[in-house]
Scaffold this active site. Structure first.
Site, PDB file in Angstrom:
ATOM      1  N   ASP A 169       9.463  -7.689 -15.636  1.00 40.27           N
ATOM      2  CA  ASP A 169      10.106  -7.571 -14.330  1.00 40.27           C
ATOM      3  C   ASP A 169      10.087  -8.891 -13.574  1.00 40.27           C
ATOM      4  OD1 ASP A 169       7.452  -7.516 -12.664  1.00 40.27           O
ATOM      5  OD2 ASP A 169       7.200  -5.956 -14.169  1.00 40.27           O
TER       6      ASP A 169
ATOM      7  N   CYS B 254       0.846  -1.178   0.000  1.00 46.23           N
ATOM      8  CA  CYS B 254       0.000   0.000   0.000  1.00 46.23           C
ATOM      9  C   CYS B 254       0.888   1.235   0.000  1.00 46.23           C
ATOM     10  CB  CYS B 254      -0.919   0.015   1.216  1.00 46.23           C
ATOM     11  SG  CYS B 254      -2.077  -1.391   1.290  1.00 46.23           S
TER      12      CYS B 254
ATOM     13  N   ASN C  83       1.057  -0.080   5.805  1.00 48.55           N
ATOM     14  CA  ASN C  83       1.480  -0.845   4.640  1.00 48.55           C
ATOM     15  C   ASN C  83       2.199  -2.081   5.132  1.00 48.55           C
ATOM     16  OD1 ASN C  83       2.454  -1.772   2.150  1.00 48.55           O
ATOM     17  ND2 ASN C  83       4.246  -0.431   2.232  1.00 48.55           N
ATOM     18  N   GLY C  84       1.709  -3.258   4.756  1.00 50.99           N
ATOM     19  CA  GLY C  84       2.358  -4.492   5.178  1.00 50.99           C
ATOM     20  C   GLY C  84       1.351  -5.525   5.630  1.00 50.99           C
TER      21      GLY C  84
ATOM     22  N   GLY D 161      -1.292   1.017  -5.106  1.00 49.42           N
ATOM     23  CA  GLY D 161      -2.612   0.496  -4.791  1.00 49.42           C
ATOM     24  C   GLY D 161      -3.688   1.242  -5.531  1.00 49.42           C
TER      25      GLY D 161
ATOM     26  N   TYR E 291       9.575  -4.648  -8.781  1.00 45.64           N
ATOM     27  CA  TYR E 291       8.286  -4.289  -9.368  1.00 45.64           C
ATOM     28  C   TYR E 291       7.543  -3.177  -8.638  1.00 45.64           C
ATOM     29  CZ  TYR E 291       3.337  -4.747 -10.641  1.00 45.64           C
ATOM     30  OH  TYR E 291       2.055  -4.487 -11.046  1.00 45.64           O
TER      31      TYR E 291
ATOM     32  N   THR F 126       7.270  -1.443 -15.977  1.00 46.94           N
ATOM     33  CA  THR F 126       8.311  -1.650 -14.980  1.00 46.94           C
ATOM     34  C   THR F 126       9.600  -2.217 -15.555  1.00 46.94           C
ATOM     35  OG1 THR F 126       6.438  -2.275 -13.573  1.00 46.94           O
ATOM     36  CG2 THR F 126       8.629  -2.447 -12.607  1.00 46.94           C
TER      37      THR F 126
END
Length: 504
Positions: free
Chosen positions: A366, A2, A101-102, A28, A257, A303
């Site tokens: 990627d 995120c 985030n995580g 996101g 990525y 990417t």
């Protein structure tokens, strides 16, 4: 994966938060939210959708205040709901909002503790809400009417003791300041910086340095693993190491990525890392096929462009843009369902026949995760007249689940799991498939200002840096993933049936 941002400014920061979230949109596309504070009052807006869709002029006018945090969400299975859009809020103590985030790997244990011991209620299935309640409880331990920086850092220390997994966090304590902190392994990225205005110094915390760059902030540095930064509403910045035994193990997939190429993560330029990935791939091609017959190198946008360009330069082969991308289709890897990914690939890319007709083409991506996208792209290259279609991945084979916030919880969705390179090549329809070696990938990402001895490479080697992941845990999250996917499919079919009946 995120995007998070927090700002302590000298004037209204709603537009700055909006701009930062837009810059981080690649992290996101499912939901967005921001909360601001003025005179002890909170102003919150969050919903499913892109930043530009969630925040209209009428919403922006209501998001007043010089302090705030924001979030854009990338959903894992079962979390594509507006109820789980962030930031989350609890009123006790002080009024705390948090964006994360995580992924917490001990969320079930924490949820029980919150209910049974902390006497708190969690209203969603989001581990971010669990993390918020853990932090709120630990901050309430100080028992003060007005918490100081020592109380805030002590609370973060106790969060580290209780929580396991990968997490980068921004939180706002209403009336006091904005806090950012990173897990003791530094798995997920988070940086902070400053900018000078006529009214004084403003501070910003974000997932990637590019968000600071675009808004005119100067990068100070990354947060170290286990470290916290606390910025009071009057603009005082404080940092503290809050973990007992921090070790830097950043997620290497950020460089492959997730991150933008113009970001710097843990002192490493993502752009330069991807250039080195291209160099390493070219060297491997020359080792394995010194007499290769590659006519042209074509990246799969966006990417892989950097790696593909350096690969072509090193091989002395033409680099060409063979695919035109529809800018209005999101990143297929982070779409919430496999059906959506399959549907979107041909809407997203179109081949330029001139660059393929009668040529031996080396396509560069990627990574290869589920294989859905590259299989369709290889077929597009053949339909455009390619003589032979070779395929190389700037990353090694993705064989294992990710448990730290990337949507790879089921090994059965990973095309390389328990398969050889030759078997994967056959499945995706490539005449030749080449993966990056893990040692070369690690070497490509090393070499910045910060010494990084170890990375989280779990998706490639199955070694989980937090040390708490076993086969039972992996099987449990895979079962949960399958159950949630089944429910989502049933809901989708029921919705289609309802629409059909209404049409009749």
């Amino acid at each position: 994966m995120c995007g998070i941002v927090g700002i302590v400014g000298k004037s209204n920061i709603n537009q700055a938060l909006y701009d930062a979230l837009t810059v981080l949109q690649h992290r996101g596309q499912d939901a967005a939210g921001m909360v601001t504070s003025k005179n002890g009052r909170l102003f919150l807006r969050k919903d499913n959708g892109l930043v530009r869709d969630v925040f209209r002029t009428r919403h922006m006018k209501e998001l007043i205040g010089n302090v705030g945090i924001g979030h854009i969400r990338y959903p894992t299975a079962g979390s594509s709901s507006s109820a789980e859009a962030q930031p989350f809020y609890v009123n006790s103590p002080y009024g705390i909002t948090l964006a994360h985030n995580g992924n917490l790997t001990n969320v079930e244990q924490l949820a029980k503790e919150i209910y049974q011991s902390d006497l708190r209620h969690v209203n969603t299935n989001s581990d971010s809400e669990v993390l918020l309640n853990v932090f709120a409880h630990e901050l309430s331990v100080c028992g003060k009417l007005q918490p100081g920086k020592e109380d805030v850092f002590a609370a973060v220390s106790r969060v580290h003791q209780r929580c396991r997994g990968g997490y980068a966090v921004v939180s706002m304590i209403t009336g006091y300041g904005v806090l950012g902190f990173r897990d003791p392994n530094g798995i997920r990225p988070i940086v902070f910086g400053q900018r000078h205005t006529d009214d004084g110094v403003e501070y910003m915390i974000a997932s990637e340095s590019v968000a600071l760059d675009v808004l005119g902030f100067t990068l100070i540095r990354d947060l170290a693993p286990g470290e916290a930064v606390y910025i009071t509403e009057d603009g005082q910045l404080h940092t503290r190491q809050c973990a007992a035994n921090p070790v830097l193990n950043p997620c290497i997939f950020e460089h492959v990525y997730l991150a933008r190429p113009d970001s710097i993560i843990d002192g490493v330029s993502v752009y330069k890392a991807r250039l080195r990935m291209g160099e390493k791939l070219a060297d491997k091609i020359l080792r394995e096929r010194p007499d290769h017959d590659i006519d042209v190198v074509i990246p799969i946008p966006d990417t892989s462009r950097t790696s593909a360009l350096e690969l072509a330069n090193r091989l002395g082969v033409k680099y060409r843009e063979g695919f035109v991308k529809n800018r209005y289709i999101g990143r297929t890897f982070i779409m919430p369902g496999q059906a959506e990914r399959k549907k979107s690939v041909r809407q997203k890319l179109n081949a330029i026949e001139l660059e393929f007709r009668g040529k031996n083409v080396m396509l560069v991506d990627d990574s290869i995760v589920r294989g859905t996208t590259c299989k369709q792209i290889i077929q597009m290259a053949r339909e455009a007249g390619a003589k032979n279609v070779y395929f190389c991945s700037a990353a090694p084979a993705v064989r294992y689940q990710n448990v730290y916030g990337i949507d790879m919880p089921s090994v059965h969705e990973l095309i390389a799991h328990n398969r050889s390179t030759e078997e994967v090549a056959q499945l995706i329809g490539a005449d030749w498939l080449l993966y990056q070696d893990l040692e070369d990938l690690v070497e490509s990402v090393q070499g910045g200002k910060i010494q990084i001895d170890q990375f989280d490479c779990a998706v490639f080697n199955g070694e989980y840096v937090t040390g708490d992941i076993d086969a039972e845990y992996l099987q449990r999250i895979e079962n949960e993933r399958n159950d949630l996917s089944l429910i989502a499919e049933q809901v989708s079919q029921a919705t289609i049936g309802l629409h059909n009946s209404e049409a009749d």
